[in-house]
Each structure stands twice: as C-alpha cells, then as structure tokens.
Design a protein around this motif. Structure first.
Motif, PDB file in Angstrom:
ATOM      1  N   PHE A 280       1.588 -12.394  -5.702  1.00 48.98           N
ATOM      2  CA  PHE A 280       2.464 -12.053  -6.708  1.00 48.98           C
ATOM      3  C   PHE A 280       4.002 -12.344  -6.359  1.00 48.98           C
ATOM      4  N   GLY A 281       4.334 -13.206  -5.329  1.00 48.55           N
ATOM      5  CA  GLY A 281       5.612 -13.543  -5.042  1.00 48.55           C
ATOM      6  C   GLY A 281       6.325 -12.694  -4.373  1.00 48.55           C
ATOM      7  N   THR A 282       5.703 -11.549  -3.708  1.00 47.85           N
ATOM      8  CA  THR A 282       6.388 -10.537  -2.853  1.00 47.85           C
ATOM      9  C   THR A 282       6.665 -11.130  -1.373  1.00 47.85           C
ATOM     10  N   ARG A 283       7.882 -10.931  -0.751  1.00 46.64           N
ATOM     11  CA  ARG A 283       8.412 -11.409   0.188  1.00 46.64           C
ATOM     12  C   ARG A 283       8.877 -10.235   1.096  1.00 46.64           C
ATOM     13  N   PHE A 284       8.665 -10.552   2.504  1.00 36.51           N
ATOM     14  CA  PHE A 284       9.141  -9.480   3.222  1.00 36.51           C
ATOM     15  C   PHE A 284       9.245  -9.970   4.637  1.00 36.51           C
ATOM     16  N   LYS A 285       9.503  -9.219   5.647  1.00 33.58           N
ATOM     17  CA  LYS A 285       9.349  -9.607   7.222  1.00 33.58           C
ATOM     18  C   LYS A 285       8.037  -9.555   7.488  1.00 33.58           C
ATOM     19  N   ALA A 286       7.678 -10.368   8.502  1.00 31.04           N
ATOM     20  CA  ALA A 286       6.125 -10.523   9.253  1.00 31.04           C
ATOM     21  C   ALA A 286       5.585  -9.085   9.747  1.00 31.04           C
ATOM     22  N   CYS A 287       6.892  -8.645  10.354  1.00 33.52           N
ATOM     23  CA  CYS A 287       6.323  -7.327  10.962  1.00 33.52           C
ATOM     24  C   CYS A 287       5.760  -6.160  10.040  1.00 33.52           C
ATOM     25  N   TYR A 288       5.989  -6.245   8.717  1.00 33.35           N
ATOM     26  CA  TYR A 288       5.388  -5.351   7.843  1.00 33.35           C
ATOM     27  C   TYR A 288       3.982  -5.997   7.316  1.00 33.35           C
ATOM     28  N   LEU A 289       3.680  -6.945   7.525  1.00 34.64           N
ATOM     29  CA  LEU A 289       2.268  -7.357   7.010  1.00 34.64           C
ATOM     30  C   LEU A 289       1.137  -6.833   7.489  1.00 34.64           C
ATOM     31  N   PRO A 290       1.026  -6.294   8.615  1.00 28.64           N
ATOM     32  CA  PRO A 290      -0.315  -5.594   8.898  1.00 28.64           C
ATOM     33  C   PRO A 290      -0.346  -4.092   8.000  1.00 28.64           C
ATOM     34  N   TRP A 291       0.767  -3.636   7.622  1.00 27.81           N
ATOM     35  CA  TRP A 291       0.983  -2.243   6.851  1.00 27.81           C
ATOM     36  C   TRP A 291       0.613  -2.720   5.443  1.00 27.81           C
ATOM     37  N   VAL A 292       1.057  -3.730   5.125  1.00 32.47           N
ATOM     38  CA  VAL A 292       0.691  -4.293   3.694  1.00 32.47           C
ATOM     39  C   VAL A 292      -0.473  -4.686   3.531  1.00 32.47           C
ATOM     40  N   ILE A 293      -1.202  -5.270   4.454  1.00 31.59           N
ATOM     41  CA  ILE A 293      -2.525  -5.728   4.405  1.00 31.59           C
ATOM     42  C   ILE A 293      -3.270  -4.373   4.311  1.00 31.59           C
ATOM     43  N   LEU A 294      -2.997  -3.353   4.969  1.00 30.19           N
ATOM     44  CA  LEU A 294      -3.600  -1.984   5.233  1.00 30.19           C
ATOM     45  C   LEU A 294      -3.763  -1.402   3.870  1.00 30.19           C
ATOM     46  N   GLY A 295      -2.711  -1.312   3.164  1.00 27.82           N
ATOM     47  CA  GLY A 295      -2.661  -0.873   1.810  1.00 27.82           C
ATOM     48  C   GLY A 295      -3.419  -1.773   0.896  1.00 27.82           C
ATOM     49  N   PHE A 296      -3.295  -3.101   1.053  1.00 22.49           N
ATOM     50  CA  PHE A 296      -4.381  -3.976  -0.019  1.00 22.49           C
ATOM     51  C   PHE A 296      -5.689  -3.827   0.246  1.00 22.49           C
TER      52      PHE A 296
END
Length: 251
Positions: free
Chosen positions: A146-162
């Motif tokens: 959905f076009g969300t953008r953020f630093k790669a260091c947050y990616l593992p935690w975004v995927i955890l929530g996903f």
C-alpha cells in the motif's frame, strides 16, 4: 519450463537448496509421501529416541492448507528475496561465512524450539536472515504494501505485525528477530563498533567445503570505529560497504 529452470539455476547456491527444500518437504507432506508427525522437532523423539532428523525437517516443513497457504507463500517469498540478497551482497564470494550464519541461527532456533516445544522452525530461520539483511541495510528506504515507506531496520518488526494479522501469532517471528539480532551483535556490532572480542568465527572445514570465490582474508572482521578512523586518516579514508540495498519487492 526452460525459463523456470534458468530462473532456478540463477538463484545463489545456498539459497537455491534452502528454497528447494522448503518446497519439496511441505509438498511431500501435502501429498502424503511423508507423515508430518515424523517431521516435527518433538523433544522426546529427538532426545530419547534419537530421531536426529527432526530439527532439520522441521526447518523445511510447513503445513500448507487453505488457512496457511498464503502465509507459507509470503514467507517463501521472503526466503528467496532476502537470502539471495545477503548471499550476493554482504556475503558475496564468501559462501562459507553465509553457511556459518545459517548454521549459527539454526542451532539457536533449534535449542529454543526444543525448550519451548515449537513445532515449526521455518519462519524463525527466515526471519533471522531477514533481520540480518535489514540491519546491514538499516538506513535504506524500503517500500511495503500500500505504498508505505520506512527504513529497512524497521522491516522485521513490520513483517512481525503483518504476519500476526494474517497468521495470528508472533512467536515464530519474534524468535527469528531475536536470533538474528544475536548473530548481528556478536558478528558485527560488538567486535566492530564496540571494540569487543570476536566470539564468532567461521570454522575452517566450511572454508574447505565452500572456498571463497575471490581473493582476500577469509571471514569478517574490521577494527572498531575509533581504530578505523585512525587508519583511514593515514591511508586516505575509505569505508567497507557490506552490500548494496534493495527496495522491498525489487527483482
């Protein structure tokens, strides 16, 4: 079929076998070629009945079904993307070092799985690799759904929530992130940035089995930041690059 074969052969060697095993073992369980009860890392069967294959098969197995198929495909995608990027990026030409990272993370996950009586080890290992990639490319901007953008260091935690939203649990992802952080801290952060001793070193038998494909000293290791700055002042500067970042979903 030739295009599919060419694509499969283009996958980096270690990632290729890991990816293939993560398809073959769940497919065998789905088709009834092997009983899933013989694949789980049950502590009693592993320790007392010496069924030593269970931690290995549990790393590749995933119960594919109507309620889990999407989660399986998403994590298979993460395996392909981020294992390939690490193997051809930070670990380019150093297959032994990459194999050691996988073995270290796997051993930590197996120990945790036996203690916590976990049934599946695929997602934790994938997440540990993704976590290491995210830390080595921490300042790169990635794009998610959905076009969300953020630093790669947050990616593992975004995927955890996903994965929590689509799968209902965060234990596997959390363990994977913690194991990935342990490897990253011991291999990179503590010895390189904090000047501590190097607790992790790739065994020589891995170098004999998977020799480096380019010149240089085997393994990782650079002086801490203060010593690096002094050396750079004397030699004209320069900084090691652990690999080019990629945007999430780029091929």
């Amino acid at each position: 079929m030739s295009d599919l074969g060419d694509w499969f052969r283009s996958i980096p060697l270690i990632t290729r076998y890991w990816f293939a095993g993560s398809i073959a073992v769940p497919l065998g369980g789905k088709l009834g070629l092997v009983s899933p009860v013989n694949l789980f890392p049950w502590p009693d069967a592993f320790i007392h009945r010496f069924q030593i294959w269970r931690p290995i098969t549990a790393t590749f197995f995933f119960p594919v079904g109507p309620g889990t198929g999407f989660l399986y495909l998403v994590n298979l995608y993460f395996l392909y993307q981020y294992s390939s990027r690490l193997e051809t990026g930070a670990f380019d030409g150093r297959p032994a070092d990459y194999m050691f990272m996988l073995l270290f993370n796997w051993i930590c996950i197996v120990i945790t799985g036996l203690v916590m009586d976990m049934q599946l080890l695929m997602i934790p290992l994938i997440m540990s690799v993704l976590y290491v990639w995210a830390q080595l490319n921490r300042d790169m901007i990635v794009s998610f759904w959905f076009g969300t953008r953020f630093k790669a260091c947050y990616l593992p935690w975004v995927i955890l929530g996903f994965n929590y939203i689509i799968g209902g649990s965060v234990i596997n992802e959390l363990i994977g992130n913690l194991v990935g952080h342990l490897y990253f801290f011991l291999m990179f952060k503590y010895p390189m940035d904090l000047g501590g001793r190097n607790f992790l070193s790739t065994p020589q038998f891995l170098y004999r089995w998977l020799p480096n494909r380019r010149g240089g000293v085997s393994g990782f290791g650079v002086p801490p930041a203060s010593m690096r700055r002094a050396a750079e002042d004397q030699q004209g500067g320069g900084r090691h690059n652990w690999g080019q970042g990629f945007r999430l979903g780029d091929q």
